[in-house]
Design a protein around this motif. Structure first.
Motif, short mmCIF file in Angstrom:
data_model
loop_
_atom_site.label_atom_id
_atom_site.label_comp_id
_atom_site.label_asym_id
_atom_site.label_seq_id
_atom_site.Cartn_x
_atom_site.Cartn_y
_atom_site.Cartn_z
N ILE A 4 3.96 15.11 -16.04
CA ILE A 4 4.18 16.13 -17.08
C ILE A 4 4.76 15.52 -18.36
O ILE A 4 4.82 16.19 -19.37
N GLU A 5 5.17 14.24 -18.29
CA GLU A 5 5.69 13.57 -19.48
C GLU A 5 5.55 12.06 -19.30
O GLU A 5 5.93 11.52 -18.27
N GLY A 6 4.98 11.39 -20.30
CA GLY A 6 4.83 9.95 -20.23
C GLY A 6 3.56 9.53 -19.51
O GLY A 6 2.68 10.35 -19.24
N HIS A 7 3.45 8.25 -19.19
CA HIS A 7 2.31 7.70 -18.47
C HIS A 7 2.68 7.59 -17.00
O HIS A 7 3.77 7.11 -16.68
N GLY A 8 1.80 7.99 -16.13
CA GLY A 8 2.09 8.13 -14.71
C GLY A 8 2.60 6.93 -13.95
O GLY A 8 3.28 7.09 -12.95
N THR A 9 2.29 5.72 -14.39
CA THR A 9 2.73 4.57 -13.61
C THR A 9 3.82 3.77 -14.32
O THR A 9 4.15 2.66 -13.91
N THR A 10 4.41 4.33 -15.38
CA THR A 10 5.47 3.62 -16.07
C THR A 10 6.83 4.23 -15.78
O THR A 10 6.95 5.45 -15.62
N SER A 11 7.84 3.39 -15.70
CA SER A 11 9.20 3.88 -15.51
C SER A 11 9.57 4.82 -16.64
O SER A 11 9.18 4.60 -17.79
N GLY A 12 10.28 5.87 -16.30
CA GLY A 12 10.71 6.85 -17.29
C GLY A 12 9.81 8.06 -17.39
O GLY A 12 10.18 9.04 -18.04
N LYS A 59 0.84 -1.21 0.00
CA LYS A 59 0.00 0.00 0.00
C LYS A 59 0.87 1.26 0.00
O LYS A 59 0.58 2.23 -0.70
N TYR A 60 1.93 1.24 0.80
CA TYR A 60 2.83 2.39 0.88
C TYR A 60 3.47 2.66 -0.48
O TYR A 60 3.47 3.78 -0.98
N TYR A 61 4.00 1.61 -1.09
CA TYR A 61 4.65 1.70 -2.40
C TYR A 61 3.66 2.19 -3.46
O TYR A 61 3.97 3.10 -4.24
N GLU A 62 2.46 1.60 -3.48
CA GLU A 62 1.46 1.96 -4.49
C GLU A 62 1.02 3.42 -4.37
O GLU A 62 0.75 4.07 -5.38
N MET A 63 0.94 3.94 -3.14
CA MET A 63 0.57 5.35 -2.96
C MET A 63 1.51 6.25 -3.75
O MET A 63 1.08 7.16 -4.45
N PHE A 64 2.82 5.99 -3.65
CA PHE A 64 3.78 6.83 -4.36
C PHE A 64 3.84 6.51 -5.84
O PHE A 64 4.02 7.40 -6.66
N LYS A 65 3.68 5.25 -6.20
CA LYS A 65 3.71 4.89 -7.62
C LYS A 65 2.54 5.55 -8.35
O LYS A 65 2.70 6.12 -9.42
N ARG A 93 9.66 -3.14 -4.54
CA ARG A 93 8.94 -1.97 -4.01
C ARG A 93 9.89 -0.78 -3.85
O ARG A 93 9.98 -0.17 -2.80
N MET A 94 10.62 -0.47 -4.92
CA MET A 94 11.58 0.62 -4.91
C MET A 94 11.23 1.61 -6.02
O MET A 94 10.89 1.21 -7.13
N ILE A 95 11.25 2.90 -5.68
CA ILE A 95 11.01 3.96 -6.65
C ILE A 95 12.18 4.93 -6.56
O ILE A 95 12.54 5.38 -5.47
N ARG A 96 12.77 5.24 -7.70
CA ARG A 96 13.88 6.19 -7.76
C ARG A 96 13.39 7.46 -8.44
O ARG A 96 12.78 7.41 -9.51
N TYR A 97 13.66 8.59 -7.79
CA TYR A 97 13.29 9.90 -8.30
C TYR A 97 14.57 10.66 -8.62
O TYR A 97 15.28 11.07 -7.71
N ASP A 98 14.87 10.83 -9.90
CA ASP A 98 16.03 11.63 -10.31
C ASP A 98 15.52 13.04 -10.59
O ASP A 98 14.75 13.25 -11.53
N VAL A 99 15.96 13.99 -9.78
CA VAL A 99 15.50 15.37 -9.94
C VAL A 99 16.17 15.98 -11.17
O VAL A 99 17.40 15.95 -11.30
N ILE A 100 15.35 16.52 -12.08
CA ILE A 100 15.88 17.13 -13.30
C ILE A 100 15.62 18.64 -13.36
O ILE A 100 16.19 19.33 -14.19
N ASP A 101 14.77 19.15 -12.45
CA ASP A 101 14.48 20.58 -12.41
C ASP A 101 13.86 20.92 -11.06
O ASP A 101 13.32 20.05 -10.39
N GLY A 102 13.93 22.19 -10.68
CA GLY A 102 13.30 22.64 -9.44
C GLY A 102 14.28 23.42 -8.57
O GLY A 102 15.47 23.52 -8.88
N GLU A 103 13.75 23.96 -7.47
CA GLU A 103 14.57 24.79 -6.57
C GLU A 103 15.81 24.06 -6.05
O GLU A 103 16.87 24.65 -5.90
N HIS A 155 10.91 2.60 -11.37
CA HIS A 155 10.44 1.81 -10.23
C HIS A 155 10.59 0.33 -10.50
O HIS A 155 10.73 -0.11 -11.65
N ASP A 156 10.59 -0.42 -9.41
CA ASP A 156 10.72 -1.87 -9.46
C ASP A 156 9.64 -2.44 -8.55
O ASP A 156 9.77 -2.37 -7.32
N ASP A 157 8.59 -2.99 -9.15
CA ASP A 157 7.47 -3.52 -8.37
C ASP A 157 7.89 -4.68 -7.47
O ASP A 157 7.37 -4.83 -6.37
#
Length: 162
Positions: A54-62, A29-35, A89-99, A84-86
């Motif tokens: 803002i780019e791609g499909h929300g639940t797909t890697s990339g 449940k925790y993993y799915e909330m963020f995915k 239960r790991m999700i990696r967020y590579d920041v590409i823009d922002g403060e 992500h890796d189902d």
């Protein structure tokens, strides 16, 4: 709830911060909330004020997502490329823009949700991997507290709705 925080400095500019906690809620449940991401601003609105693809499909890697959040009273946003890796239960967020990119050359966050061996609850961790722009850039300790709040407050939300 057991909380642990670790800080590893690889060099003066590169480092890793980890916060980990035992929680009562289910790891899936925790993993799915963020995915899925859409329910995050509703679940913890005092931390996240918005989340959208803002780019791609929300639940797909990339795919690229924009997260609007509040850290130490500051309203900020990031654009993250997500993998992500189902199975783990790991999700990696590579920041590409922002403060955060004004202070860091690289800033990645990794979420892991592992079921506890006894089958009750899970262990949730956030790892921040960063590279500072220069020696004057701070170690991102305030973001470590931000991720610890996410672990605790999302656990409370999920447990209340189970």
């Amino acid at each position: 709830m057991i909380n642990m925080a670790h800080h590893h400095t690889i060099s003066g500019l590169v480092g890793k911060l980890i916060t980990e906690s035992e929680v009562n809620c289910n790891a899936d449940k925790y993993y799915e909330m963020f995915k899925e991401h859409e329910d995050i601003p509703t679940a913890i609105p005092h931390i996240y004020t918005g989340a959208k693809v803002i780019e791609g499909h929300g639940t797909t890697s990339g795919c690229v997502k924009q997260w609007n959040y509040i850290v130490e009273g500051r309203h900020e946003f990031v654009h993250t490329k997500i993998t992500h890796d189902d199975e783990t239960r790991m999700i990696r967020y590579d920041v590409i823009d922002g403060e955060v990119m004004k202070i860091y050359k690289k800033f990645d966050a990794i979420l892991r949700a592992k079921p506890k061996a006894n089958g009750r609850g899970s262990i949730v961790s956030w790892t921040i991997q960063y590279e500072k722009i220069d020696e004057d850039s701070p170690v991102p300790i305030d973001y470590l507290g931000f991720f610890q709040s996410i672990i605790e407050d999302l656990n409370s939300h999920i447990c209340a709705t189970q």
